[in-house]
Design a protein around this motif. Structure first.
Motif, PDB file in Angstrom:
ATOM      1  N   ARG A 108      45.324  26.000  41.913  1.00 46.89           N
ATOM      2  CA  ARG A 108      44.125  26.470  42.610  1.00 46.89           C
ATOM      3  C   ARG A 108      44.357  26.433  44.118  1.00 46.89           C
ATOM      4  O   ARG A 108      44.944  25.484  44.631  1.00 46.89           O
ATOM      5  N   VAL A 109      43.884  27.467  44.816  1.00 48.76           N
ATOM      6  CA  VAL A 109      44.029  27.525  46.273  1.00 48.76           C
ATOM      7  C   VAL A 109      42.676  27.840  46.889  1.00 48.76           C
ATOM      8  O   VAL A 109      42.052  28.863  46.577  1.00 48.76           O
ATOM      9  N   ASN A 110      42.214  26.949  47.746  1.00 47.68           N
ATOM     10  CA  ASN A 110      40.930  27.096  48.419  1.00 47.68           C
ATOM     11  C   ASN A 110      41.076  26.711  49.890  1.00 47.68           C
ATOM     12  O   ASN A 110      42.144  26.276  50.325  1.00 47.68           O
ATOM     13  N   ALA A 111      40.009  26.865  50.637  1.00 45.22           N
ATOM     14  CA  ALA A 111      40.023  26.470  52.050  1.00 45.22           C
ATOM     15  C   ALA A 111      38.651  25.965  52.451  1.00 45.22           C
ATOM     16  O   ALA A 111      37.638  26.291  51.820  1.00 45.22           O
ATOM     17  N   ALA A 124      43.719  34.909  59.626  1.00 44.29           N
ATOM     18  CA  ALA A 124      44.908  35.018  58.786  1.00 44.29           C
ATOM     19  C   ALA A 124      44.919  33.946  57.706  1.00 44.29           C
ATOM     20  O   ALA A 124      45.294  34.206  56.553  1.00 44.29           O
ATOM     21  N   VAL A 125      44.502  32.733  58.042  1.00 45.87           N
ATOM     22  CA  VAL A 125      44.437  31.657  57.050  1.00 45.87           C
ATOM     23  C   VAL A 125      43.433  32.007  55.948  1.00 45.87           C
ATOM     24  O   VAL A 125      43.679  31.761  54.756  1.00 45.87           O
ATOM     25  N   TYR A 126      42.313  32.585  56.330  1.00 41.47           N
ATOM     26  CA  TYR A 126      41.305  33.003  55.353  1.00 41.47           C
ATOM     27  C   TYR A 126      41.913  33.979  54.345  1.00 41.47           C
ATOM     28  O   TYR A 126      41.829  33.779  53.126  1.00 41.47           O
ATOM     29  N   SER A 127      42.559  35.032  54.851  1.00 43.27           N
ATOM     30  CA  SER A 127      43.156  36.035  53.975  1.00 43.27           C
ATOM     31  C   SER A 127      44.305  35.455  53.161  1.00 43.27           C
ATOM     32  O   SER A 127      44.471  35.777  51.975  1.00 43.27           O
ATOM     33  N   THR A 173      37.258  26.040  40.530  1.00 48.84           N
ATOM     34  CA  THR A 173      37.092  26.721  41.808  1.00 48.84           C
ATOM     35  C   THR A 173      38.433  27.108  42.398  1.00 48.84           C
ATOM     36  O   THR A 173      39.295  26.249  42.641  1.00 48.84           O
ATOM     37  N   THR A 174      38.622  28.401  42.642  1.00 43.36           N
ATOM     38  CA  THR A 174      39.805  28.888  43.349  1.00 43.36           C
ATOM     39  C   THR A 174      39.439  30.156  44.096  1.00 43.36           C
ATOM     40  O   THR A 174      38.496  30.867  43.720  1.00 43.36           O
ATOM     41  N   GLY A 175      40.149  30.431  45.169  1.00 44.92           N
ATOM     42  CA  GLY A 175      39.846  31.598  45.990  1.00 44.92           C
ATOM     43  C   GLY A 175      38.540  31.476  46.748  1.00 44.92           C
ATOM     44  O   GLY A 175      37.903  32.472  47.075  1.00 44.92           O
ATOM     45  N   ALA A 222      44.846  35.431  49.021  1.00 42.38           N
ATOM     46  CA  ALA A 222      46.045  36.012  48.424  1.00 42.38           C
ATOM     47  C   ALA A 222      46.831  34.984  47.629  1.00 42.38           C
ATOM     48  O   ALA A 222      47.321  35.265  46.524  1.00 42.38           O
ATOM     49  N   MET A 223      46.958  33.768  48.167  1.00 47.51           N
ATOM     50  CA  MET A 223      47.656  32.709  47.441  1.00 47.51           C
ATOM     51  C   MET A 223      46.918  32.346  46.155  1.00 47.51           C
ATOM     52  O   MET A 223      47.547  32.095  45.111  1.00 47.51           O
ATOM     53  N   ALA A 224      45.589  32.317  46.224  1.00 51.11           N
ATOM     54  CA  ALA A 224      44.812  32.008  45.022  1.00 51.11           C
ATOM     55  C   ALA A 224      45.090  33.030  43.929  1.00 51.11           C
ATOM     56  O   ALA A 224      45.243  32.672  42.746  1.00 51.11           O
ATOM     57  N   ALA A 225      45.160  34.306  44.307  1.00 51.70           N
ATOM     58  CA  ALA A 225      45.443  35.363  43.330  1.00 51.70           C
ATOM     59  C   ALA A 225      46.858  35.237  42.779  1.00 51.70           C
ATOM     60  O   ALA A 225      47.103  35.436  41.585  1.00 51.70           O
ATOM     61  N   ASP A 226      47.806  34.907  43.643  1.00 49.66           N
ATOM     62  CA  ASP A 226      49.204  34.818  43.224  1.00 49.66           C
ATOM     63  C   ASP A 226      49.460  33.676  42.244  1.00 49.66           C
ATOM     64  O   ASP A 226      50.307  33.791  41.350  1.00 49.66           O
TER      65      ASP A 226
END
Length: 239
Positions: free
Chosen positions: A158-161, A140-143, A217-219, A147-151
């Motif tokens: 930028r949103v990464n993991a 769920a964190v991966y997905s 870098t994002t997503g 989704a947050m990166a796109a939003d």
């Protein structure tokens, strides 16, 4: 230098992130249930999270970086944890990230270089035994990260993991202590990572701090797993 908050920043990977950020000149406030030098907060408490993020932003004079690292482990198959435990672990590992990010967004929108880095796991994409609940939360964190990166890419956030393999953290230490043969269990965990050892908290922190400053870098979910996800090595001859 950035103004950052790190959840779960009092121990393990979180503490390593805090140490590295401060070493590199960033201003950091720790958010943790038991902080040694920060703000006490439980990520399952929405009002408490909002108050903690507001206080941190006030101390720092804004926010540029959120490291969503707070989380708990879980062992067992789908048959080994009841509904209450499933809800509890999801509430911490997934919804906790949502609460912190939601509270931080108004501050991040005012930053010229905003970033969120979530702590995921190789368990999100590699089937591991006895990790059904934990793996589901990290999937769920991966997905959620994508989704947050796109939003928020259009807002300059930028949103990464990072997706660590088995890391040498206090939680793994407790699992080993509870094993019938801790040395054999540790050897088995080390053997399933192609580099032949556990990932260190400091190595995961390096990846998190990199993503915090990687402006193009994002997503992205960056593996820090000793080759566990991508490599398929041949067994030694005779086996």
């Amino acid at each position: 230098m950035s103004k950052a908050i790190v959840t779960g920043g009092a121990s393990g990977i979180g503490a390593a992130v805090v140490s590295l950020l401060r070493e590199r000149g960033h201003d950091v406030v720790v958010l943790d249930r038991d902080p040694s030098d920060g703000i006490q907060v439980d990520v399952t408490d929405a009002a408490g999270v909002q108050a903690a993020v507001d206080e941190a932003a006030s101390r720092l004079g804004g926010l540029d970086l959120v490291v969503n690292n707070a989380g708990v482990g879980a062992a067992g198959t789908v048959a080994d944890n009841d509904d209450e435990e499933w809800h509890r672990v999801f509430d911490i590992n997934v919804v906790g990230m949502v609460r912190v990010s939601r509270a931080a967004l108004p501050y991040l929108r005012g930053s010229g270089d905003a970033a969120i880095v979530n702590t995921c796991s190789v368990a999100a994409t590699a089937g591991l035994p006895q990790r059904a609940l934990y793996s589901a939360t990290k999937g769920a964190v991966y997905s959620l990260t994508l989704a947050m990166a796109a939003d928020h890419v259009g807002e300059g956030i930028r949103v990464n993991a990072v997706a660590p393999g088995t890391a040498d953290t206090p939680w793994i230490g407790r699992l080993l202590d509870a094993a019938e043969d801790p040395e054999a269990e540790r050897a088995a965990l080390e053997a399933r990572q192609p580099m032949g050892r556990l990932v260190s908290a400091a190595e995961v922190a390096e990846a998190i701090v990199y993503l915090a400053s990687a402006t193009a870098t994002t997503g992205t979910v960056l593996g820090v797993d000793g080759g566990m996800q991508g490599l398929r090595l041949r067994a030694p001859r005779g086996r």
